[in-house]
Scaffold this motif. Structure first.
Motif, PDB file in Angstrom:
ATOM      1  N   TYR A  62      12.266  -5.693  -7.206  1.00 10.28           N
ATOM      2  CA  TYR A  62      10.996  -5.245  -7.776  1.00 10.28           C
ATOM      3  C   TYR A  62      10.954  -3.722  -7.691  1.00 10.28           C
ATOM      4  CZ  TYR A  62       9.122  -4.507  -3.060  1.00 10.28           C
ATOM      5  OH  TYR A  62       8.914  -4.069  -1.782  1.00 10.28           O
ATOM      6  N   ARG A  63      10.155  -3.145  -8.574  1.00 11.29           N
ATOM      7  CA  ARG A  63       9.955  -1.693  -8.561  1.00 11.29           C
ATOM      8  C   ARG A  63       8.464  -1.413  -8.597  1.00 11.29           C
ATOM      9  NH1 ARG A  63      13.445   1.582 -12.533  1.00 11.29           N
ATOM     10  NH2 ARG A  63      12.030   0.620 -13.989  1.00 11.29           N
ATOM     11  N   ILE A  64       8.082  -0.304  -8.008  1.00  4.40           N
ATOM     12  CA  ILE A  64       6.680   0.090  -7.963  1.00  4.40           C
ATOM     13  C   ILE A  64       6.475   1.299  -8.866  1.00  4.40           C
ATOM     14  CG2 ILE A  64       4.789   0.884  -6.485  1.00  4.40           C
ATOM     15  CD1 ILE A  64       6.201  -0.483  -4.133  1.00  4.40           C
ATOM     16  N   ALA A  65       5.410   1.248  -9.672  1.00  2.00           N
ATOM     17  CA  ALA A  65       5.008   2.394 -10.496  1.00  2.00           C
ATOM     18  C   ALA A  65       3.865   3.092  -9.761  1.00  2.00           C
ATOM     19  CB  ALA A  65       4.564   1.935 -11.877  1.00  2.00           C
ATOM     20  N   PHE A  66       3.985   4.401  -9.588  1.00  2.00           N
ATOM     21  CA  PHE A  66       3.000   5.181  -8.831  1.00  2.00           C
ATOM     22  C   PHE A  66       2.238   6.137  -9.738  1.00  2.00           C
ATOM     23  CE2 PHE A  66       6.420   4.237  -5.857  1.00  2.00           C
ATOM     24  CZ  PHE A  66       5.724   3.725  -4.778  1.00  2.00           C
ATOM     25  N   SER A 100      -1.171   6.640  -5.591  1.00  2.00           N
ATOM     26  CA  SER A 100      -1.646   5.256  -5.622  1.00  2.00           C
ATOM     27  C   SER A 100      -0.628   4.399  -6.364  1.00  2.00           C
ATOM     28  CB  SER A 100      -3.025   5.138  -6.286  1.00  2.00           C
ATOM     29  OG  SER A 100      -2.931   5.379  -7.669  1.00  2.00           O
ATOM     30  N   ILE A 101      -0.686   3.098  -6.120  1.00  2.00           N
ATOM     31  CA  ILE A 101       0.192   2.172  -6.823  1.00  2.00           C
ATOM     32  C   ILE A 101      -0.477   1.811  -8.139  1.00  2.00           C
ATOM     33  CG2 ILE A 101       1.247  -0.118  -6.796  1.00  2.00           C
ATOM     34  CD1 ILE A 101       1.443   0.146  -3.734  1.00  2.00           C
ATOM     35  N   GLU A 102       0.239   2.028  -9.227  1.00  2.00           N
ATOM     36  CA  GLU A 102      -0.264   1.721 -10.560  1.00  2.00           C
ATOM     37  C   GLU A 102       0.129   0.307 -10.983  1.00  2.00           C
ATOM     38  OE1 GLU A 102      -2.182   2.679 -14.205  1.00  2.00           O
ATOM     39  OE2 GLU A 102      -2.162   3.756 -12.312  1.00  2.00           O
ATOM     40  N   ASN A 128       0.864  -1.184   0.000  1.00  2.00           N
ATOM     41  CA  ASN A 128       0.000   0.000   0.000  1.00  2.00           C
ATOM     42  C   ASN A 128       0.900   1.233   0.000  1.00  2.00           C
ATOM     43  OD1 ASN A 128       0.504   0.917   2.829  1.00  2.00           O
ATOM     44  ND2 ASN A 128      -0.383  -1.067   3.309  1.00  2.00           N
ATOM     45  N   CYS A 129       0.297   2.386  -0.177  1.00  2.00           N
ATOM     46  CA  CYS A 129       1.105   3.606  -0.189  1.00  2.00           C
ATOM     47  C   CYS A 129       0.391   4.735   0.534  1.00  2.00           C
ATOM     48  CB  CYS A 129       1.473   4.007  -1.608  1.00  2.00           C
ATOM     49  SG  CYS A 129       0.083   4.434  -2.643  1.00  2.00           S
ATOM     50  N   SER A 181      -7.196   1.548  -3.171  1.00  2.00           N
ATOM     51  CA  SER A 181      -6.659   0.275  -3.657  1.00  2.00           C
ATOM     52  C   SER A 181      -5.409  -0.144  -2.881  1.00  2.00           C
ATOM     53  CB  SER A 181      -6.347   0.355  -5.145  1.00  2.00           C
ATOM     54  OG  SER A 181      -5.313   1.278  -5.373  1.00  2.00           O
ATOM     55  N   TYR A 182      -5.112  -1.420  -2.976  1.00  2.00           N
ATOM     56  CA  TYR A 182      -3.891  -2.011  -2.443  1.00  2.00           C
ATOM     57  C   TYR A 182      -3.545  -3.190  -3.341  1.00  2.00           C
ATOM     58  CZ  TYR A 182      -7.011  -5.520  -0.412  1.00  2.00           C
ATOM     59  OH  TYR A 182      -7.959  -6.505  -0.240  1.00  2.00           O
ATOM     60  N   TRP A 183      -2.379  -3.744  -3.180  1.00  2.00           N
ATOM     61  CA  TRP A 183      -1.934  -4.872  -3.994  1.00  2.00           C
ATOM     62  C   TRP A 183      -1.544  -6.022  -3.080  1.00  2.00           C
ATOM     63  CZ3 TRP A 183      -0.930  -4.760  -9.492  1.00  2.00           C
ATOM     64  CH2 TRP A 183      -1.331  -3.564 -10.092  1.00  2.00           C
ATOM     65  N   THR A 184      -1.819  -7.222  -3.498  1.00  2.00           N
ATOM     66  CA  THR A 184      -1.470  -8.387  -2.701  1.00  2.00           C
ATOM     67  C   THR A 184      -0.948  -9.494  -3.610  1.00  2.00           C
ATOM     68  OG1 THR A 184      -2.274  -9.915  -1.002  1.00  2.00           O
ATOM     69  CG2 THR A 184      -3.818  -9.320  -2.727  1.00  2.00           C
ATOM     70  N   GLY A 185      -0.088 -10.331  -3.065  1.00  2.00           N
ATOM     71  CA  GLY A 185       0.457 -11.457  -3.814  1.00  2.00           C
ATOM     72  C   GLY A 185       1.097 -12.452  -2.868  1.00  2.00           C
ATOM     73  N   THR A 186       1.149 -13.700  -3.289  1.00  2.00           N
ATOM     74  CA  THR A 186       1.769 -14.754  -2.494  1.00  2.00           C
ATOM     75  C   THR A 186       3.129 -15.094  -3.096  1.00  2.00           C
ATOM     76  OG1 THR A 186      -0.396 -15.647  -1.909  1.00  2.00           O
ATOM     77  CG2 THR A 186       1.492 -17.118  -1.633  1.00  2.00           C
ATOM     78  N   VAL A 187       4.130 -15.190  -2.233  1.00  2.00           N
ATOM     79  CA  VAL A 187       5.471 -15.534  -2.689  1.00  2.00           C
ATOM     80  C   VAL A 187       5.468 -16.996  -3.136  1.00  2.00           C
ATOM     81  CG1 VAL A 187       7.903 -15.732  -2.025  1.00  2.00           C
ATOM     82  CG2 VAL A 187       6.511 -13.865  -1.104  1.00  2.00           C
ATOM     83  N   LYS A 188       5.831 -17.223  -4.403  1.00  2.00           N
ATOM     84  CA  LYS A 188       5.827 -18.573  -4.967  1.00  2.00           C
ATOM     85  C   LYS A 188       7.121 -19.322  -4.676  1.00  2.00           C
ATOM     86  CE  LYS A 188       3.021 -17.266  -8.946  1.00  2.00           C
ATOM     87  NZ  LYS A 188       3.030 -17.196 -10.415  1.00  2.00           N
TER      88      LYS A 188
END
Length: 144
Positions: free
Chosen positions: A120-124, A80-82, A69-70, A104-111
């Motif tokens: 990793y980089r975040i686009a805002f 916001s995170i794009e 989140n940001c 909004s927020y982003w979620t993911g599971t580490v595989k």
């Protein structure tokens, strides 16, 4: 008298929250995030490092859920995170929205994790600018 073994209850594991604090005014003026992005996570006790920098190193292992989140440093600025740019073989972040809001927020599971950090980089999305601004430096996931 025999005693029956109780089924062991397992507490639900909390996600590792990764928060990006963005100086939107500074980033918009500079056209990039260098010196205007401060990253934090909730896994300091687990070994994460780089708090308050653009190069956060989040300690994570396979199966960990990550929640990005940001926040805007200036309360009146829009941030916001794009997108989250990371190897999809390691994690596939998905954009979600808190119910009843447009936040909004982003979620993911580490595989998987390995001996090498995964950058990793975040686009805002910042202010009223149409084009997203992608983080200049990379944060990373570090395996255990």
């Amino acid at each position: 008298m025999t005693t029956k073994a109780k089924p062991q209850e397992t507490a639900a594991k909390r996600p590792i929250s990764i928060t990006a604090v963005v100086d939107a005014v500074g980033a918009l003026a500079a056209g990039d995030t260098q010196g205007h992005l401060y990253m934090y996570d909730t896994n300091r006790a687990g070994g994460s490092t780089g708090f308050g920098t653009e190069e956060l190193r989040t300690r994570a292992r396979r199966g960990d859920v990550l929640l990005w989140n940001c926040l805007a440093l200036e309360c009146e600025a829009y941030v916001s995170i794009e997108n989250i740019l990371i190897d999809p073989e390691v994690c596939e972040p998905v954009r979600k929205v808190y119910p009843g809001t447009d936040v909004s927020y982003w979620t993911g599971t580490v595989k998987k994790t390995g001996p090498e950090p995964v950058a990793y980089r975040i686009a805002f999305k910042l202010g009223t600018r149409d084009e997203p601004i992608t983080a200049t430096l990379s944060s990373s996931l570090v395996g255990q």
